[in-house]
Design a protein around this motif. Structure first.
Motif, short mmCIF file in Angstrom:
data_model
loop_
_atom_site.label_atom_id
_atom_site.label_comp_id
_atom_site.label_asym_id
_atom_site.label_seq_id
_atom_site.Cartn_x
_atom_site.Cartn_y
_atom_site.Cartn_z
N GLY A 134 1.24 -1.08 0.16
CA GLY A 134 0.13 0.08 -0.01
C GLY A 134 0.54 1.36 -0.23
N LYS A 135 2.05 1.35 1.03
CA LYS A 135 3.02 2.31 0.92
C LYS A 135 3.15 2.24 -0.27
N ARG A 136 4.11 1.35 -0.53
CA ARG A 136 4.55 1.31 -2.53
C ARG A 136 4.00 1.74 -3.46
N MET A 137 2.59 1.42 -2.84
CA MET A 137 1.31 2.22 -4.55
C MET A 137 0.83 3.73 -3.86
N ASP A 138 1.39 4.27 -2.94
CA ASP A 138 1.38 6.00 -2.87
C ASP A 138 2.53 6.05 -3.38
N GLU A 139 3.86 5.84 -3.49
CA GLU A 139 4.59 6.13 -4.11
C GLU A 139 4.23 6.17 -5.04
N GLN A 140 4.29 5.15 -5.60
CA GLN A 140 3.81 5.16 -7.23
C GLN A 140 3.54 5.46 -8.08
N ILE A 141 2.20 6.04 -7.18
CA ILE A 141 1.44 6.51 -8.11
C ILE A 141 2.04 8.25 -8.06
N ASP A 142 2.42 9.03 -7.33
CA ASP A 142 3.67 10.32 -7.00
C ASP A 142 4.54 10.39 -8.14
N VAL A 143 5.42 8.90 -8.52
CA VAL A 143 6.84 9.32 -9.53
C VAL A 143 5.43 8.74 -10.81
N LEU A 144 4.63 8.10 -10.91
CA LEU A 144 3.89 8.37 -12.26
C LEU A 144 3.34 9.67 -12.46
N ARG A 145 2.84 10.43 -11.81
CA ARG A 145 2.60 11.21 -12.59
C ARG A 145 3.61 12.51 -12.66
N LYS A 146 4.33 12.16 -12.29
CA LYS A 146 5.18 13.11 -12.01
C LYS A 146 5.90 12.75 -13.20
N LEU A 147 6.31 11.58 -14.38
CA LEU A 147 7.28 10.96 -15.21
C LEU A 147 6.09 11.09 -15.88
N TRP A 148 4.94 11.81 -15.93
CA TRP A 148 4.47 11.86 -17.45
C TRP A 148 4.33 13.59 -17.62
N CYS A 149 3.92 14.15 -16.66
CA CYS A 149 4.41 15.49 -17.09
C CYS A 149 5.63 16.17 -16.72
N ALA A 150 6.71 15.07 -16.99
CA ALA A 150 8.43 16.25 -17.46
C ALA A 150 8.94 15.76 -18.30
N ASP A 151 9.92 15.83 -19.08
CA ASP A 151 11.11 15.66 -19.49
C ASP A 151 12.03 14.46 -18.70
N LEU A 152 12.16 15.59 -17.82
CA LEU A 152 13.29 14.29 -16.43
C LEU A 152 12.54 15.08 -15.54
N ILE A 153 13.22 13.86 -14.38
CA ILE A 153 13.10 14.31 -13.14
C ILE A 153 13.81 13.32 -12.09
N THR A 154 14.07 13.78 -11.01
CA THR A 154 14.73 14.14 -10.10
C THR A 154 14.22 13.37 -9.29
N TYR A 155 14.34 12.40 -8.36
CA TYR A 155 13.25 11.87 -7.17
C TYR A 155 13.95 10.99 -6.21
N GLU A 156 13.77 10.57 -5.38
CA GLU A 156 14.57 10.64 -3.99
C GLU A 156 13.27 10.29 -3.07
N GLY A 157 12.56 8.82 -3.00
CA GLY A 157 12.06 8.59 -2.28
C GLY A 157 12.35 6.49 -1.15
N LYS A 158 11.35 5.96 -0.78
CA LYS A 158 11.56 5.53 -0.12
C LYS A 158 12.11 3.66 -0.85
N TYR A 159 11.17 3.89 -1.97
CA TYR A 159 11.29 2.85 -2.84
C TYR A 159 11.63 3.36 -4.08
N HIS A 160 11.74 4.37 -4.55
CA HIS A 160 12.24 4.46 -6.00
C HIS A 160 13.44 5.90 -6.09
N ARG A 161 14.38 5.58 -6.82
CA ARG A 161 15.43 6.51 -6.86
C ARG A 161 15.43 6.94 -9.07
#
Length: 305
Positions: A134-161
């Motif tokens: 569940g917590k992993r999916m919450d972060e996944q949703i955040d990452v998905l939205r950022k990847l869809w909205c920008a050419d390049l992103i930098t992201y540091e989370g609990k499950y994604h880098r």
């Protein structure tokens, strides 16, 4: 209220023409969306005493992104909905890429329904952790939205880098709408706080009313407009009168549903035994019968379209 059709995947078969025809005719008739279920790997219930899951290896699940990539090319207006994709069972960047491609090829017609999943054995087979999904999916949703909205992103989370990376091409919709499946307290909170909509599996009864009221209360407390959060209900239409169906649609409308999905497959969940009774399922025999069913429903309920 928008009226869509449920892709009859357990009975549609594997003939590409049948799959195409159902989607094309639903599109031509004016159904607003097509919703399909997800399962990567099926489990054999016969080797598992005490089976309580709804679906198993005998149920057919077409792979959603491949299915919708195909249907994007043959349909024109109908929205393509995953209802629901088990997101924590998949890599986030790959889902972002696949979803963006379907959205691009369909001209911005993808709606991504996601859920946490319920089968530990499926997660194990897909080499993913069931615990903490569940917590992993919450972060996944955040990452998905950022990847869809920008050419390049930098992201540091609990499950994604992700360091200065992105997907190319980007989708038409930025971001693609994300609807949440499930009726647990955690799912309701997730819908209310980060979801664009809700794909619940309850009825338009007191349980449904309480769930929707709870979701809207949490959304309001979180500073969101509850009325901006969509709610999609499922309406099983076989072996039922149109008078019954009209009554149920109005019940859903009264408690706040924004979308209805018409289901032409049978429901045989035996509550006392907590199992899916396939022996008692009297489904439609041929893919053409599912097309006939959505045609007849459309003709009888034209005022809803």
């Amino acid at each position: 209220m928008k009226i869509g059709a449920l892709f009859p995947q357990f009975e549609i078969g594997t003939n590409p023409k049948d799959i195409r025809d159902f989607a094309v005719i639903a599109d031509e008739l004016g159904y607003t969306h097509l919703t399909a279920f997800d399962q990567i790997i099926g489990l054999n219930q016969h080797s598992r005493p005490g089976w309580t899951y709804v679906h198993d290896a005998e149920d057919m699940f077409h792979e959603l992104f491949v299915l919708y990539g195909y249907l994007a090319a043959v349909t024109r207006q109908i929205e393509l909905v995953t209802g629901v994709l088990v997101l924590p069972m998949r890599g986030t960047a790959l889902v972002a890429k696949q979803a963006a491609e379907v959205d691009l090829l369909s001209g911005g017609r993808l709606r991504l329904g996601v859920g946490v999943g319920v089968k530990p054995e499926e997660f194990e087979a897909c080499e993913r952790e069931f615990r903490g999904r569940g917590k992993r999916m919450d972060e996944q949703i955040d990452v998905l939205r950022k990847l869809w909205c920008a050419d390049l992103i930098t992201y540091e989370g609990k499950y994604h880098r992700i360091e200065d990376g992105g997907i190319n091409p980007l989708p038409v919709q930025r971001p693609i709408p994300i609807w949440i499946g499930g009726v647990s307290d955690a799912a309701i909170k997730r819908v209310a706080t980060i979801g664009d909509g809700w794909l619940p599996n309850f009825q338009a009864d007191d349980t449904g009313k309480r769930g929707i009221a709870q979701m809207k209360e949490i959304a309001k407390a979180a500073g969101r407009d509850p009325e901006a959060i969509g709610i999609e209900a499922t309406l099983t239409i076989i072996d039922r009168s149109y008078a019954e169906l009209r009554e149920e649609i109005e019940e859903w409308r009264a408690i706040g549903a924004t979308h209805i999905t018409v289901n032409t497959m049978p429901e045989r969940w035996v509550e006392e035994e907590k199992r899916w009774n396939k022996a008692e399922m009297d489904g439609l025999a041929h893919p053409e019968e599912h097309i006939d069913a959505i045609r007849r429903f459309h003709a009888a309920m034209k005022d809803y379209f």
